[in-house]
Structures are given as structure tokens and as C-alpha cells.
Design an enzyme around this catalytic site. Structure first.
Site, PDB file in Angstrom:
ATOM      1  N   CYS A   8       0.858  -1.181   0.000  1.00  0.00           N
ATOM      2  CA  CYS A   8       0.000   0.000   0.000  1.00  0.00           C
ATOM      3  C   CYS A   8       0.897   1.236   0.000  1.00  0.00           C
ATOM      4  CB  CYS A   8      -1.004  -0.007   1.159  1.00  0.00           C
ATOM      5  SG  CYS A   8      -0.312   0.222   2.814  1.00  0.00           S
ATOM      6  N   ARG A  14      -3.352  -0.694   5.361  1.00  0.00           N
ATOM      7  CA  ARG A  14      -3.910  -1.788   4.556  1.00  0.00           C
ATOM      8  C   ARG A  14      -2.962  -2.968   4.389  1.00  0.00           C
ATOM      9  NH1 ARG A  14      -5.352   1.852  -0.509  1.00  0.00           N
ATOM     10  NH2 ARG A  14      -3.419   2.796   0.241  1.00  0.00           N
ATOM     11  N   ASP A 122      -8.339   3.478   1.545  1.00  0.00           N
ATOM     12  CA  ASP A 122      -7.353   3.729   2.596  1.00  0.00           C
ATOM     13  C   ASP A 122      -8.100   4.266   3.809  1.00  0.00           C
ATOM     14  OD1 ASP A 122      -5.276   4.488   4.250  1.00  0.00           O
ATOM     15  OD2 ASP A 122      -4.140   5.489   2.673  1.00  0.00           O
TER      16      ASP A 122
END
Length: 151
Positions: A8, A14, A122
Site C-alpha cells: 500500500c 492496509r 485507505d
């Protein structure tokens, strides 16, 4: 041994969740799972406390992970590289040296036909419910991927 990398932006929200969840679904003897970020913002930091908390709610401990930046040598180390969204995918692909590197990279949510938007949101600027939602998406997709990779 099959090696899997989750990527990420900052490697604190994440990808640490995806790293922990995927590792919990695969045999340690046959699979190695890691995570990284395309940006250098959080190198050396633990995952976001909200990612740690949501993982802990599901009996996963991701607190010992440490953020690192994606590097070109990861193409040599890993068999599968999963980007959490299109921006990170593009950043990874921009570092690819050849078509073999490119073939290893895919959008994480591509594996999940139940999801229309292939960009994993996100949760960084959100609240606990955003982290819970992202956990559920990652968990469902990791189950699909684990089955596919194990076959």
C-alpha cells in the site's frame, strides 16, 4: 516456498492487515508473506494502532510488523506482488525492469469478483468502522487468493 508481498502507500494500514490475514490463511512451511509501502513516510514504524486493534479483534497480532519501502529487488524476492490500489500499482509498475517483473504485480481486489471498485479504500483518515470495513474486504479477498494459490 511461495513468497507474497502486499503493498500500500505507507505500509501502516492496509498492507499490514493484508500481510497478517494472508499469513494466517497459508502454511508457514510453504508460504512467506510480507508487506511494504510505495512511499517512505513510515519506514521502521509499527502498523497504525487502529489496524493493530481491528486485527486483534479477529485474533491476529500484527503489532510486530515494521513498515518498509518497496524496492526493485522485491521483484526478485517475491512470486506475487499485490497492490492495494491503482496508484500503488502504477508506482510499482514504474519500477519494473521487464515483463517478468510486471507479470508478478496485480491489484489485490482483482481476485474478488464480488467487488466492483478494485481500489481498496485507505482507512487512514477514517474511524474504526473504516478499518473494520477494510479488514472485511481484505479477509474475504485473502480467502479467495489463498484457495487459488494453494490449488
Amino acid at each position: 516456498m511461495t513468497r507474497i508481498l502486499m503493498v500500500c502507500l505507507g505500509n501502516i494500514c492496509r498492507s499490514p492487515l493484508a500481510h497478517g490475514i494472508m499469513a494466517s490463511k497459508l502454511s508457514e512451511d510453504s508460504f512467506y508473506v510480507d508487506s511494504a509501502g510505495t512511499a517512505a513516510y513510515h519506514i521502521g514504524n509499527s502498523p497504525d494502532k487502529r489496524s493493530i486493534a481491528v486485527a486483534k479483534q479477529h485474533n491476529l497480532d500484527i503489532s510486530t510488523q515494521s513498515a518498509r519501502q518497496f524496492k526493485v529487488s522485491d521483484f526478485d524476492t517475491f512470486d506475487y506482488i499485490f497492490a492495494m490500489d491503482q496508484s500503488n500499482y502504477d508506482n510499482i509498475i514504474s519500477l519494473a525492469r521487464n515483463s517478468d517483473d510486471v507479470k508478478k504485480v496485480s491489484l489485490f481486489l482483482e481476485a474478488n469478483s464480488n467487488i466492483q471498485n478494485k481500489n481498496l479504500p485507505d482507512p487512514y483518515y477514517g474511524d474504526h468502522s473504516d478499518f473494520e470495513y477494510v479488514y472485511d474486504l481484505i479477509n474475504e479477498t485473502c480467502s479467495i487468493l489463498a484457495k487459488k494459490i494453494n490449488d
